[in-house]
Design a protein around this motif. Structure first.
Motif, PDB file in Angstrom:
ATOM      1  N   VAL A  71       0.832  -1.197   0.000  1.00 30.79           N
ATOM      2  CA  VAL A  71       0.000   0.000   0.000  1.00 30.79           C
ATOM      3  C   VAL A  71       0.866   1.247   0.000  1.00 30.79           C
ATOM      4  N   VAL A  72       0.315   2.327  -0.528  1.00 31.85           N
ATOM      5  CA  VAL A  72       0.962   3.636  -0.512  1.00 31.85           C
ATOM      6  C   VAL A  72       0.043   4.550   0.285  1.00 31.85           C
ATOM      7  N   THR A  73       0.632   5.242   1.263  1.00 30.05           N
ATOM      8  CA  THR A  73      -0.143   6.166   2.085  1.00 30.05           C
ATOM      9  C   THR A  73       0.487   7.551   2.047  1.00 30.05           C
ATOM     10  N   SER A  74      -0.275   8.534   2.472  1.00 28.15           N
ATOM     11  CA  SER A  74       0.250   9.891   2.617  1.00 28.15           C
ATOM     12  C   SER A  74      -0.375  10.499   3.869  1.00 28.15           C
ATOM     13  N   VAL A  75       0.295  11.501   4.422  1.00 26.38           N
ATOM     14  CA  VAL A  75      -0.210  12.170   5.621  1.00 26.38           C
ATOM     15  C   VAL A  75      -0.554  13.608   5.231  1.00 26.38           C
ATOM     16  N   VAL A  76      -1.808  13.984   5.465  1.00 25.42           N
ATOM     17  CA  VAL A  76      -2.286  15.336   5.176  1.00 25.42           C
ATOM     18  C   VAL A  76      -2.929  15.872   6.446  1.00 25.42           C
ATOM     19  N   ASN A  77      -2.393  16.975   6.953  1.00 23.34           N
ATOM     20  CA  ASN A  77      -2.909  17.596   8.185  1.00 23.34           C
ATOM     21  C   ASN A  77      -2.980  16.594   9.338  1.00 23.34           C
ATOM     22  N   GLY A  78      -1.985  15.725   9.434  1.00 18.82           N
ATOM     23  CA  GLY A  78      -1.915  14.767  10.522  1.00 18.82           C
ATOM     24  C   GLY A  78      -2.771  13.521  10.347  1.00 18.82           C
ATOM     25  N   ILE A  79      -3.463  13.399   9.218  1.00 15.06           N
ATOM     26  CA  ILE A  79      -4.317  12.237   8.958  1.00 15.06           C
ATOM     27  C   ILE A  79      -3.662  11.385   7.875  1.00 15.06           C
ATOM     28  N   THR A  80      -3.533  10.080   8.125  1.00 18.64           N
ATOM     29  CA  THR A  80      -2.933   9.163   7.160  1.00 18.64           C
ATOM     30  C   THR A  80      -4.010   8.664   6.206  1.00 18.64           C
ATOM     31  N   TYR A  81      -3.792   8.897   4.911  1.00 19.88           N
ATOM     32  CA  TYR A  81      -4.726   8.472   3.868  1.00 19.88           C
ATOM     33  C   TYR A  81      -4.144   7.307   3.080  1.00 19.88           C
ATOM     34  N   LEU A  82      -5.009   6.395   2.703  1.00 22.43           N
ATOM     35  CA  LEU A  82      -4.640   5.302   1.823  1.00 22.43           C
ATOM     36  C   LEU A  82      -4.750   5.818   0.393  1.00 22.43           C
ATOM     37  N   ASP A  83      -3.632   5.829  -0.332  1.00 22.96           N
ATOM     38  CA  ASP A  83      -3.624   6.362  -1.694  1.00 22.96           C
ATOM     39  C   ASP A  83      -3.709   5.275  -2.759  1.00 22.96           C
ATOM     40  N   GLU A  84      -2.943   4.196  -2.571  1.00 18.04           N
ATOM     41  CA  GLU A  84      -2.878   3.152  -3.598  1.00 18.04           C
ATOM     42  C   GLU A  84      -2.720   1.772  -2.976  1.00 18.04           C
ATOM     43  N   PHE A  85      -3.267   0.781  -3.663  1.00 19.75           N
ATOM     44  CA  PHE A  85      -2.991  -0.632  -3.404  1.00 19.75           C
ATOM     45  C   PHE A  85      -2.193  -1.132  -4.602  1.00 19.75           C
TER      46      PHE A  85
END
Length: 116
Positions: A85-99
């Motif tokens: 998985v690929v994740t990113s952090v925006v404003n302290g929240i971790t989002y799932l971007d890609e599988f």
């Protein structure tokens, strides 16, 4: 001749289900993430997908607690060097971007990334 044709047709019909590719992948989420506005807990999840139109798919993610969520994504077919998985952090929240699976990557449609 009828018997040969019937046997050939029967052979094809029996082999079709075995040729179908299983569309699922198991992943481990090392931390809790969001996919859009949906929160996914840390742990093992199983992802299945179904094509909606063209490259648009619906991902169904089943968590360890048997809870299931569905999120929209775009599928890009092609060999991937790594699965995960690929994740990113925006404003302290971790989002799932890609599988990433062996044969495709699925880009989650997180509408919140571009908004302020």
């Amino acid at each position: 001749m009828k018997y040969i044709l019937g046997f050939a047709l029967l052979s094809v019909l029996i082999s079709v289900p075995s040729m179908a590719v299983e569309a699922f992948q198991t992943f481990y989420l090392a931390t809790a993430v969001r996919a859009g506005k949906i929160e996914l807990p840390r742990g093992i999840c199983e992802m299945t997908w179904k094509t909606v139109a063209g490259s648009q798919v619906k991902l169904t993610i089943k968590m360890e607690d048997e809870r299931t969520v569905t999120v929209p994504a775009r599928m890009v077919e092609g060999m991937q060097h790594e699965t995960g998985v690929v994740t990113s952090v925006v404003n302290g929240i971790t989002y799932l971007d890609e599988f990433h699976t062996k044969n495709a990557k699925f880009i989650i449609r997180n509408k919140v990334h571009g908004s302020k």
